[in-house]
Scaffold this motif. Structure first.
Motif, PDB file in Angstrom:
ATOM      1  N   LEU A 245       1.014  -1.181   0.055  1.00 60.62           N
ATOM      2  CA  LEU A 245       0.166  -0.071   0.107  1.00 60.62           C
ATOM      3  C   LEU A 245       1.021   1.272  -0.004  1.00 60.62           C
ATOM      4  CD1 LEU A 245      -2.770   1.073   0.219  1.00 60.62           C
ATOM      5  CD2 LEU A 245      -2.811   0.814   2.681  1.00 60.62           C
ATOM      6  N   ARG A 246       1.729   1.297   0.721  1.00 62.39           N
ATOM      7  CA  ARG A 246       2.821   2.477   0.859  1.00 62.39           C
ATOM      8  C   ARG A 246       3.445   2.481  -0.381  1.00 62.39           C
ATOM      9  NH1 ARG A 246       8.092   2.925   3.119  1.00 62.39           N
ATOM     10  NH2 ARG A 246       7.970   0.960   3.908  1.00 62.39           N
ATOM     11  N   ALA A 247       3.861   1.508  -1.168  1.00 59.56           N
ATOM     12  CA  ALA A 247       4.600   1.560  -2.520  1.00 59.56           C
ATOM     13  C   ALA A 247       3.615   2.334  -3.467  1.00 59.56           C
ATOM     14  CB  ALA A 247       5.055   0.182  -2.966  1.00 59.56           C
ATOM     15  N   GLN A 248       2.510   1.819  -3.149  1.00 65.26           N
ATOM     16  CA  GLN A 248       1.269   2.207  -4.137  1.00 65.26           C
ATOM     17  C   GLN A 248       1.029   3.714  -4.252  1.00 65.26           C
ATOM     18  OE1 GLN A 248      -2.072   2.805  -4.674  1.00 65.26           O
ATOM     19  NE2 GLN A 248      -2.706   1.940  -6.979  1.00 65.26           N
ATOM     20  N   THR A 249       0.792   3.986  -2.993  1.00 61.74           N
ATOM     21  CA  THR A 249       0.379   5.588  -2.883  1.00 61.74           C
ATOM     22  C   THR A 249       1.615   6.364  -3.008  1.00 61.74           C
ATOM     23  OG1 THR A 249       0.702   5.201  -0.561  1.00 61.74           O
ATOM     24  CG2 THR A 249      -1.644   5.036  -1.135  1.00 61.74           C
ATOM     25  N   SER A 250       2.983   5.823  -2.670  1.00 57.03           N
ATOM     26  CA  SER A 250       3.661   6.649  -2.803  1.00 57.03           C
ATOM     27  C   SER A 250       4.200   6.931  -4.474  1.00 57.03           C
ATOM     28  CB  SER A 250       5.229   6.201  -2.443  1.00 57.03           C
ATOM     29  OG  SER A 250       4.986   5.996  -1.113  1.00 57.03           O
ATOM     30  N   ALA A 251       3.861   5.849  -5.274  1.00 59.71           N
ATOM     31  CA  ALA A 251       3.980   6.023  -6.789  1.00 59.71           C
ATOM     32  C   ALA A 251       3.020   6.991  -7.134  1.00 59.71           C
ATOM     33  CB  ALA A 251       3.887   4.626  -7.451  1.00 59.71           C
ATOM     34  N   LEU A 252       1.668   7.040  -6.753  1.00 62.03           N
ATOM     35  CA  LEU A 252       0.726   7.905  -7.282  1.00 62.03           C
ATOM     36  C   LEU A 252       1.096   9.142  -6.693  1.00 62.03           C
ATOM     37  CD1 LEU A 252      -2.657   6.052  -5.905  1.00 62.03           C
ATOM     38  CD2 LEU A 252      -1.829   6.431  -8.321  1.00 62.03           C
ATOM     39  N   ASP A 253       1.817   9.503  -5.594  1.00 61.36           N
ATOM     40  CA  ASP A 253       2.230  10.886  -4.930  1.00 61.36           C
ATOM     41  C   ASP A 253       3.201  11.346  -6.294  1.00 61.36           C
ATOM     42  OD1 ASP A 253       0.527  10.894  -2.971  1.00 61.36           O
ATOM     43  OD2 ASP A 253       2.345  10.447  -1.713  1.00 61.36           O
ATOM     44  N   ALA A 254       3.834  10.601  -6.892  1.00 61.94           N
ATOM     45  CA  ALA A 254       5.200  10.727  -7.763  1.00 61.94           C
ATOM     46  C   ALA A 254       4.530  10.888  -9.356  1.00 61.94           C
ATOM     47  CB  ALA A 254       6.262   9.647  -7.886  1.00 61.94           C
ATOM     48  N   ILE A 255       3.457  10.345  -9.671  1.00 61.01           N
ATOM     49  CA  ILE A 255       2.949  10.360 -10.822  1.00 61.01           C
ATOM     50  C   ILE A 255       2.144  12.007 -11.366  1.00 61.01           C
ATOM     51  CG2 ILE A 255       0.434   9.808 -10.995  1.00 61.01           C
ATOM     52  CD1 ILE A 255       1.051   7.524 -12.438  1.00 61.01           C
ATOM     53  N   GLY A 256       2.362  11.903 -12.840  1.00 60.34           N
ATOM     54  CA  GLY A 256       1.729  13.458 -13.326  1.00 60.34           C
ATOM     55  C   GLY A 256       2.328  13.732 -14.659  1.00 60.34           C
ATOM     56  N   PRO A 257       1.981  14.771 -15.188  1.00 59.28           N
ATOM     57  CA  PRO A 257       2.308  14.995 -16.637  1.00 59.28           C
ATOM     58  C   PRO A 257       3.918  15.360 -16.264  1.00 59.28           C
ATOM     59  CG  PRO A 257       1.140  16.903 -15.679  1.00 59.28           C
ATOM     60  CD  PRO A 257       1.071  15.712 -14.691  1.00 59.28           C
ATOM     61  N   GLY A 258       4.855  15.176 -17.480  1.00 58.78           N
ATOM     62  CA  GLY A 258       6.077  15.332 -17.430  1.00 58.78           C
ATOM     63  C   GLY A 258       6.970  14.509 -16.578  1.00 58.78           C
ATOM     64  N   ASP A 260       9.053  10.940 -15.538  1.00 51.66           N
ATOM     65  CA  ASP A 260       9.494   9.788 -16.344  1.00 51.66           C
ATOM     66  C   ASP A 260       9.075   8.544 -15.941  1.00 51.66           C
ATOM     67  OD1 ASP A 260      12.203   9.240 -17.936  1.00 51.66           O
ATOM     68  OD2 ASP A 260      11.918   7.664 -16.469  1.00 51.66           O
ATOM     69  N   CYS A 261       8.559   7.798 -16.746  1.00 52.07           N
ATOM     70  CA  CYS A 261       7.844   6.428 -16.454  1.00 52.07           C
ATOM     71  C   CYS A 261       8.880   5.597 -15.700  1.00 52.07           C
ATOM     72  CB  CYS A 261       7.472   5.688 -17.668  1.00 52.07           C
ATOM     73  SG  CYS A 261       6.091   6.463 -18.916  1.00 52.07           S
ATOM     74  N   ALA A 262      10.057   5.382 -15.671  1.00 50.36           N
ATOM     75  CA  ALA A 262      11.074   4.581 -15.242  1.00 50.36           C
ATOM     76  C   ALA A 262      11.140   4.974 -13.874  1.00 50.36           C
ATOM     77  CB  ALA A 262      12.083   4.478 -15.809  1.00 50.36           C
ATOM     78  N   ALA A 263      11.154   6.645 -13.540  1.00 50.42           N
ATOM     79  CA  ALA A 263      11.246   7.103 -12.334  1.00 50.42           C
ATOM     80  C   ALA A 263       9.896   6.793 -11.400  1.00 50.42           C
ATOM     81  CB  ALA A 263      11.562   8.505 -12.392  1.00 50.42           C
ATOM     82  N   VAL A 264       8.752   6.688 -11.963  1.00 49.76           N
ATOM     83  CA  VAL A 264       7.524   6.347 -11.231  1.00 49.76           C
ATOM     84  C   VAL A 264       7.682   4.946 -10.927  1.00 49.76           C
ATOM     85  CG1 VAL A 264       5.167   6.338 -11.218  1.00 49.76           C
ATOM     86  CG2 VAL A 264       6.265   8.107 -12.529  1.00 49.76           C
ATOM     87  N   ASP A 265       8.211   4.066 -11.577  1.00 48.16           N
ATOM     88  CA  ASP A 265       8.372   2.717 -11.287  1.00 48.16           C
ATOM     89  C   ASP A 265       9.272   2.611 -10.187  1.00 48.16           C
ATOM     90  OD1 ASP A 265       8.339  -0.584 -12.275  1.00 48.16           O
ATOM     91  OD2 ASP A 265      10.308   0.225 -11.952  1.00 48.16           O
ATOM     92  N   ALA A 266      10.291   3.425  -9.966  1.00 54.12           N
ATOM     93  CA  ALA A 266      11.431   3.340  -9.124  1.00 54.12           C
ATOM     94  C   ALA A 266      10.947   3.521  -7.922  1.00 54.12           C
ATOM     95  CB  ALA A 266      12.712   3.990  -9.688  1.00 54.12           C
ATOM     96  N   VAL A 267      10.224   4.741  -7.652  1.00 48.72           N
ATOM     97  CA  VAL A 267       9.381   5.128  -6.546  1.00 48.72           C
ATOM     98  C   VAL A 267       9.025   3.725  -5.585  1.00 48.72           C
ATOM     99  CG1 VAL A 267       7.953   6.391  -5.333  1.00 48.72           C
ATOM    100  CG2 VAL A 267       9.033   7.261  -7.089  1.00 48.72           C
ATOM    101  N   ALA A 268       8.068   3.188  -6.379  1.00 51.16           N
ATOM    102  CA  ALA A 268       7.295   1.950  -5.799  1.00 51.16           C
ATOM    103  C   ALA A 268       8.501   0.643  -5.501  1.00 51.16           C
ATOM    104  CB  ALA A 268       6.324   1.373  -6.632  1.00 51.16           C
ATOM    105  N   ARG A 269       9.411   0.519  -6.680  1.00 51.31           N
ATOM    106  CA  ARG A 269      10.128  -0.591  -6.600  1.00 51.31           C
ATOM    107  C   ARG A 269      11.414  -0.596  -5.191  1.00 51.31           C
ATOM    108  NH1 ARG A 269      10.331  -4.240  -9.953  1.00 51.31           N
ATOM    109  NH2 ARG A 269       9.061  -2.817 -11.386  1.00 51.31           N
ATOM    110  N   ILE A 271      10.899   1.332  -2.532  1.00 50.01           N
ATOM    111  CA  ILE A 271      10.237   0.894  -1.241  1.00 50.01           C
ATOM    112  C   ILE A 271      10.204  -0.656  -0.879  1.00 50.01           C
ATOM    113  CG2 ILE A 271       7.878   1.162   0.146  1.00 50.01           C
ATOM    114  CD1 ILE A 271       7.629   3.885  -1.356  1.00 50.01           C
ATOM    115  N   ILE A 272       9.860  -1.143  -1.836  1.00 51.76           N
ATOM    116  CA  ILE A 272       9.638  -2.735  -1.930  1.00 51.76           C
ATOM    117  C   ILE A 272      10.975  -3.251  -1.468  1.00 51.76           C
ATOM    118  CG2 ILE A 272       8.965  -5.009  -2.931  1.00 51.76           C
ATOM    119  CD1 ILE A 272       6.471  -3.002  -4.239  1.00 51.76           C
ATOM    120  N   LYS A 273      12.066  -2.822  -2.242  1.00 49.06           N
ATOM    121  CA  LYS A 273      13.308  -3.382  -2.045  1.00 49.06           C
ATOM    122  C   LYS A 273      13.982  -3.086  -0.727  1.00 49.06           C
ATOM    123  CE  LYS A 273      15.543  -3.211  -6.787  1.00 49.06           C
ATOM    124  NZ  LYS A 273      16.115  -2.102  -7.651  1.00 49.06           N
TER     125      LYS A 273
END
Ligand code: ZN
Ligand code: ZN
Length: 355
Positions: A245-258, A260-269, A271-273
């Motif tokens: 849940l923390r990984a998911q909501t943190s990724a949502l906090d990082a998402i938006g126009p402009g 980077d698709c890999a950077a959003v993935d890295a936010v969640a990844r 936390i899980i790592k």
């Protein structure tokens, strides 16, 4: 649905004079025609939909901006229409065409360059219009309502398959033309399989139950996942759930126009790592959704350098899957807007304990 001007602008950018569109989702997107057979040719000054006798009336109604030509596109009609168009550089999608189709067409056309162009329509389709997002919102509401209703049916002794069937019935009754994909219901140890199809397994007390579900409305898909627990959650279940849940909501906090698709993935990844579960999150964070349930853009390490733009609709779905124990995935579908995102998924996200 597409705006022919957008297709033509993209053709001009690539110095192309036309495009052959055969993949069903692309054909529906480009023309509005929802029949199961047909081929579209869009040139800089014409738009033709070739389909057979069964569909000509429907095609005329659904694709008003197109000239409807009756005939089987796999026969002579396509080369004939292409030659008549006088366009000499024509794109086709090599990821959909067969070798047989290509070889035959190449022999039938003289003075025409068939240019393989895999990404042109994919790129255009990734930027949804407001009316496309409306259809996806409708699909998501139908699917979420079915999920909330089916929660009451989840109890020890019910089979995964019965839960999936009930959800399918509810979605179709509420107006889904079909399911966006086969519903995933994975319970207990099976929940460690990210794509575990609903099986005959009976739900047991203490099981995690992961349900991944989506409806389709006018061709447009929704996609969402929740994991619930039957009875009281164990310490370990709660710990893994809160991590995802923390990984998911943190990724949502990082998402938006402009972004980077890999950077959003890295936010969640990350936390899980950091929690020691890196090896248990083996898929990308998310994928584009639209007429297909998996399209562009992808939120993953391989999408470095690809920025999200308004109109993108993507899933955000981290998971932790521990073989032999179970797993958790939490997935929302979000539309990127000018100033952030709009979440199309509205079911609760806290750990639901059933019973
Ligand atoms: Zn899903
Ligand atoms: Zn998904």
């Amino acid at each position: 649905m597409a705006d022919l001007d957008r297709i033509r602008a993209a053709l001009r950018d690539e110095s192309l004079e036309g495009i052959i569109i055969a993949r069903p989702e692309d054909r529906l997107w480009a023309s509005g025609f929802s029949g199961s057979a047909g081929t579209v040719l869009v040139t800089l000054d014409d738009a033709v939909l070739m389909t057979d006798f069964r569909y000509t009336e429907q095609a005329a109604a659904e694709a008003p901006g197109f000239r409807i030509v009756e005939g089987k596109p796999e026969g002579d009609v396509l080369p004939q229409i292409v030659m008549e168009s006088r366009a000499s550089r024509i794109a086709f999608d090599p990821s959909y065409a067969t070798v047989l189709w290509f070889e035959r067409l190449k022999h039938q056309l003289t003075g025409v360059d068939l240019v393989p162009c895999e990404r042109l329509l994919v790129g255009l389709r990734a930027r949804k219009t407001a009316s496309e997002i409306d259809l996806m919102t409708k699909a998501a509401v139908i699917a979420d309502n079915a999920f909330m209703t089916v929660l009451a049916k989840i109890r020890p002794g019910t089979s995964e398959r019965d839960i999936a069937l009930e959800m399918e019935f509810l979605m179709r009754r509420e107006g889904a033309q079909r399911l966006a994909f086969d519903i995933i219901v994975a319970s207990g140890k099976r929940s460690s399989m990210p794509h575990g199809r609903a099986s005959a397994k009976l739900i047991e007390e203490g099981d995690f139950v992961t349900i991944d579900y989506g409806a389709e409305v006018s061709g447009y898909c929704s996609d969402a996942t929740r994991t619930v627990v039957v009875g009281r959650a164990s310490e370990e279940q709660r710990r893994v759930y809160e991590l995802v849940l923390r990984a998911q909501t943190s990724a949502l906090d990082a998402i938006g126009p402009g972004k980077d698709c890999a950077a959003v993935d890295a936010v969640a990844r990350d936390i899980i790592k950091q929690a020691g579960h890196g090896e248990h999150f083996g898929h990308t964070l998310g994928h584009g959704v639209g007429l297909a349930v998996h399209e562009m853009p992808s939120l993953g390490e391989r999408s470095a350098g690809v920025a999200l733009v308004p109109g993108n609709v993507v899933s955000v779905e981290p998971g932790v899957y521990v073989p032999g124990w179970g797993g958790v995935r939490i997935e929302d579908l979000v539309a990127i807007t000018e100033d952030g995102y709009k979440n199309l998924t509205h079911v609760p996200k806290h750990l639901i304990e059933i019973g």
